[in-house]
Motif scaffolding. Structure first.
Motif, PDB file in Angstrom:
ATOM      1  N   SER A  23       0.831  -1.208   0.000  1.00 19.58           N
ATOM      2  CA  SER A  23       0.000   0.000   0.000  1.00 19.58           C
ATOM      3  C   SER A  23       0.864   1.256   0.000  1.00 19.58           C
ATOM      4  N   ARG A  24       2.019   1.177   0.658  1.00 19.70           N
ATOM      5  CA  ARG A  24       2.916   2.330   0.703  1.00 19.70           C
ATOM      6  C   ARG A  24       3.616   2.570  -0.628  1.00 19.70           C
ATOM      7  N   GLU A  25       3.737   1.511  -1.428  1.00 19.58           N
ATOM      8  CA  GLU A  25       4.474   1.609  -2.688  1.00 19.58           C
ATOM      9  C   GLU A  25       3.594   1.993  -3.871  1.00 19.58           C
ATOM     10  N   ARG A  26       2.284   1.951  -3.703  1.00 17.30           N
ATOM     11  CA  ARG A  26       1.396   2.070  -4.848  1.00 17.30           C
ATOM     12  C   ARG A  26       1.533   3.411  -5.571  1.00 17.30           C
ATOM     13  N   ALA A  27       1.557   4.511  -4.819  1.00 18.83           N
ATOM     14  CA  ALA A  27       1.558   5.829  -5.468  1.00 18.83           C
ATOM     15  C   ALA A  27       2.787   6.032  -6.341  1.00 18.83           C
ATOM     16  N   ALA A  28       3.912   5.457  -5.916  1.00 18.17           N
ATOM     17  CA  ALA A  28       5.141   5.615  -6.693  1.00 18.17           C
ATOM     18  C   ALA A  28       5.293   4.551  -7.768  1.00 18.17           C
ATOM     19  N   SER A  29       4.467   3.494  -7.701  1.00 23.12           N
ATOM     20  CA  SER A  29       4.628   2.370  -8.620  1.00 23.12           C
ATOM     21  C   SER A  29       3.616   2.353  -9.752  1.00 23.12           C
ATOM     22  N   ILE A  30       2.444   2.931  -9.544  1.00 31.69           N
ATOM     23  CA  ILE A  30       1.395   2.915 -10.565  1.00 31.69           C
ATOM     24  C   ILE A  30       1.646   4.063 -11.539  1.00 31.69           C
ATOM     25  N   PRO A  31       1.856   3.780 -12.818  1.00 26.97           N
ATOM     26  CA  PRO A  31       2.194   4.848 -13.767  1.00 26.97           C
ATOM     27  C   PRO A  31       1.211   6.005 -13.749  1.00 26.97           C
ATOM     28  N   GLU A  32      -0.103   5.696 -13.713  1.00 33.32           N
ATOM     29  CA  GLU A  32      -1.109   6.771 -13.722  1.00 33.32           C
ATOM     30  C   GLU A  32      -0.979   7.662 -12.493  1.00 33.32           C
ATOM     31  N   CYS A  33      -0.587   7.064 -11.366  1.00 32.29           N
ATOM     32  CA  CYS A  33      -0.450   7.842 -10.127  1.00 32.29           C
ATOM     33  C   CYS A  33       0.826   8.686 -10.145  1.00 32.29           C
ATOM     34  N   LEU A  71     -13.304  10.046 -10.521  1.00 31.57           N
ATOM     35  CA  LEU A  71     -14.121  10.864  -9.625  1.00 31.57           C
ATOM     36  C   LEU A  71     -13.232  11.738  -8.749  1.00 31.57           C
ATOM     37  N   ARG A  72     -12.182  11.143  -8.211  1.00 36.51           N
ATOM     38  CA  ARG A  72     -11.247  11.910  -7.378  1.00 36.51           C
ATOM     39  C   ARG A  72     -10.615  13.049  -8.177  1.00 36.51           C
ATOM     40  N   ARG A  73     -10.144  12.747  -9.371  1.00 40.71           N
ATOM     41  CA  ARG A  73      -9.499  13.781 -10.187  1.00 40.71           C
ATOM     42  C   ARG A  73     -10.430  14.966 -10.426  1.00 40.71           C
ATOM     43  N   ALA A  74     -11.693  14.676 -10.709  1.00 43.89           N
ATOM     44  CA  ALA A  74     -12.647  15.747 -10.968  1.00 43.89           C
ATOM     45  C   ALA A  74     -12.845  16.625  -9.738  1.00 43.89           C
ATOM     46  N   VAL A  75     -12.972  15.982  -8.575  1.00 45.54           N
ATOM     47  CA  VAL A  75     -13.185  16.748  -7.345  1.00 45.54           C
ATOM     48  C   VAL A  75     -11.940  17.546  -6.974  1.00 45.54           C
ATOM     49  N   TYR A  76     -10.770  16.933  -7.065  1.00 48.31           N
ATOM     50  CA  TYR A  76      -9.539  17.641  -6.703  1.00 48.31           C
ATOM     51  C   TYR A  76      -9.288  18.820  -7.631  1.00 48.31           C
ATOM     52  N   ALA A  77      -9.621  18.662  -8.913  1.00 44.75           N
ATOM     53  CA  ALA A  77      -9.453  19.776  -9.838  1.00 44.75           C
ATOM     54  C   ALA A  77     -10.377  20.926  -9.472  1.00 44.75           C
ATOM     55  N   ARG A  78     -11.592  20.606  -9.042  1.00 44.14           N
ATOM     56  CA  ARG A  78     -12.535  21.640  -8.637  1.00 44.14           C
ATOM     57  C   ARG A  78     -12.079  22.365  -7.378  1.00 44.14           C
ATOM     58  N   LYS A  79     -11.333  21.690  -6.516  1.00 45.87           N
ATOM     59  CA  LYS A  79     -10.851  22.304  -5.282  1.00 45.87           C
ATOM     60  C   LYS A  79     -10.059  23.572  -5.546  1.00 45.87           C
ATOM     61  N   LYS A  80      -9.378  23.612  -6.697  1.00 43.18           N
ATOM     62  CA  LYS A  80      -8.492  24.730  -6.971  1.00 43.18           C
ATOM     63  C   LYS A  80      -9.250  26.003  -7.313  1.00 43.18           C
ATOM     64  N   THR A  81     -10.493  25.864  -7.750  1.00 38.53           N
ATOM     65  CA  THR A  81     -11.229  27.033  -8.198  1.00 38.53           C
ATOM     66  C   THR A  81     -12.415  27.389  -7.296  1.00 38.53           C
ATOM     67  N   PHE A  91      -3.299  -5.277  -7.181  1.00 39.15           N
ATOM     68  CA  PHE A  91      -2.964  -4.259  -6.181  1.00 39.15           C
ATOM     69  C   PHE A  91      -2.386  -3.001  -6.820  1.00 39.15           C
ATOM     70  N   PHE A  92      -1.774  -3.140  -8.007  1.00 38.45           N
ATOM     71  CA  PHE A  92      -1.048  -2.014  -8.592  1.00 38.45           C
ATOM     72  C   PHE A  92      -1.777  -1.426  -9.794  1.00 38.45           C
ATOM     73  N   VAL A  93      -3.032  -1.087  -9.540  1.00 39.98           N
ATOM     74  CA  VAL A  93      -3.814  -0.290 -10.482  1.00 39.98           C
ATOM     75  C   VAL A  93      -4.476   0.823  -9.681  1.00 39.98           C
ATOM     76  N   PRO A  94      -4.848   1.916 -10.331  1.00 39.71           N
ATOM     77  CA  PRO A  94      -5.566   2.965  -9.591  1.00 39.71           C
ATOM     78  C   PRO A  94      -6.888   2.417  -9.073  1.00 39.71           C
ATOM     79  N   GLU A  95      -7.346   2.955  -7.970  1.00 38.81           N
ATOM     80  CA  GLU A  95      -8.652   2.520  -7.479  1.00 38.81           C
ATOM     81  C   GLU A  95      -9.741   2.931  -8.462  1.00 38.81           C
ATOM     82  N   ASP A  96     -10.898   2.304  -8.341  1.00 39.25           N
ATOM     83  CA  ASP A  96     -11.965   2.501  -9.319  1.00 39.25           C
ATOM     84  C   ASP A  96     -12.583   3.893  -9.290  1.00 39.25           C
ATOM     85  N   ARG A  97     -12.308   4.683  -8.247  1.00 37.08           N
ATOM     86  CA  ARG A  97     -12.866   6.037  -8.179  1.00 37.08           C
ATOM     87  C   ARG A  97     -11.887   7.091  -8.686  1.00 37.08           C
ATOM     88  N   CYS A  98     -10.856   6.680  -9.399  1.00 41.16           N
ATOM     89  CA  CYS A  98      -9.799   7.604  -9.808  1.00 41.16           C
ATOM     90  C   CYS A  98     -10.352   8.810 -10.565  1.00 41.16           C
TER      91      CYS A  98
END
Length: 373
Positions: free
Chosen positions: A315-325, A358-368, A349-356
């Motif tokens: 779980s600690r390695e996923r963000a640095a190991s998954i290309p999309e992340c 959705l998360r991207r859309a919300v995080y992008a909105r956070k900036k504005t 284990f080494f794929v983005p979660e299924d809500r990826c």
């Protein structure tokens, strides 16, 4: 020392050596049987479930042993736990073992006046009852759970409210494309009944949901629409602040960078088939303790310690190991998301979660869009 005789202090030492914390809240499936046959059921509960009722003697022993391990609470689930003939005596057993927290997860359809009164008679301040409600209308709820399920759930809820248990209740919505827009109406229903909490989790394409195209996860457009509703509708915003916990809105409120360091073992899940997983969502049989009903609970936790430690490292390695992340500008916000959801959706284990998305859309909105407060 015999592998079956493990004192609590020895187990905690072993868990600590593996970088794990002691178990706190045990989710215990007391049966695989259910009165419904829901399209989205992760564990595929039903009348013909592969795992039937767990023997009451085994369940009592497990409750006692978890108390001896210093567990802070137990959550009884299924299937539908009220299908188990001894469900109430098991709740009473857990109460008598002095767990600070005791939770019951139910679809509420089997609740009658006498069972609601029995629950009220427990007179236990740590009791909570989570009722699944997959929509604010019969059309939405029954699409997933079957004709008449909404009326049955609402009747059960009202029986619990009538005996004074409203403060102990929460509603849980599985977010799907066809019901997501009913979240505001569900908050109104919770307010009307005096229920203090509505939480949700998005549909995972596993179990029956992996084979049923009539249901689907919500869309990014729906998530952003809920953010807009929060920003522009003061009544909805106030209800949400008082009672809601919905990912779309919680993600936008996150202010700190998040590392994906799963709290394995703190919230373990024991299936009705006797398989012990390190958390509610990570049901990887390759990293589970098995045949738990045939061994002491401490021995089962000891069996799982090494594979769960390995999972935590993954779980600690996923963000640095998954290309999309690695390439994602929002990586620090989600830490690669939930590994259990990733495994449940596609067995990797080494794929983005299924809500990826959705998360991207919300995080992008956070900036504005700042929270209007």
């Amino acid at each position: 020392m015999s592998p079956d005789v493990i004192p609590p202090e020895a187990l905690f030492r072993l868990l600590g050596e593996e970088g794990l914390s002691p178990p706190r809240i045990l989710t215990l499936a007391i049966t695989g049987v259910c009165n419904l046959h829901c399209r989205h059921c992760w564990v595929e509960g039903g009348a013909e479930a592969s795992a039937a009722h767990v023997a009451t003697a085994n369940l009592r022993r497990l409750l006692r042993e978890f108390a001896e391990l210093g567990g802070a609470g137990v959550r009884l689930t299924g299937g539908e736990p009220l299908c188990h003939p001894d469900w109430f005596s098991l709740l009473r057993c857990a109460r008598d073992l002095d767990f600070p927290q005791l939770a019951l997860q139910t679809n509420a359809e089997l609740l009658r006046n006498d069972t609601a009164e029995a629950l009220a008679s427990l007179d236990f301040p740590g009791l909570s009852i989570q009722v699944s409600l997959d929509g604010a209308t019969a059309a939405s709820h029954d699409l997933v759970r079957g004709t008449g399920a909404f009326a049955g759930a609402l009747a059960g809820l009202k029986r619990l409210v009538a005996v004074g248990l409203a403060p102990r209740l929460s509603l849980f919505l599985t977010e799907m494309r066809h019901n997501f827009d009913e979240i505001p109406a569900l908050l109104e229903l919770a307010e009307e009944l005096g229920i203090p909490e509505l939480t949700s989790g998005a549909l995972v394409r596993c179990g029956r949901a992996a084979r049923d195209e009539r249901i689907a996860p919500p869309t990014a457009t729906q998530y952003l629409g809920l953010l807009d509703r929060y920003d522009t509708d003061e009544a909805f915003r106030n209800r949400y602040r008082a009672r809601g916990k919905i990912a779309a809105l919680e993600w936008r409120g996150e202010s700190r960078a998040r590392t994906q360091d799963c709290s394995f073992v703190e919230n373990p899940y024991l299936s009705a088939a006797g398989t012990l997983y390190p958390c509610l969502l990570c049901h990887a049989d390759s990293h589970a303790a098995t045949e738990v009903f045939a061994k002491p609970l401490a021995a089962a936790f000891a069996e799982g310690a090494r594979p769960w430690s390995a999972l935590r490292q993954l779980s600690r390695e996923r963000a640095a190991s998954i290309p999309e992340c690695r390439a994602c500008a929002h990586r620090a916000s989600c830490g690669a998301g939930c590994m259990g959801r990733a495994w449940g959706g596609c067995g990797d284990f080494f794929v983005p979660e299924d809500r990826c998305a959705l998360r991207r859309a919300v995080y992008a909105r956070k900036k504005t869009n700042a929270d209007p407060g």
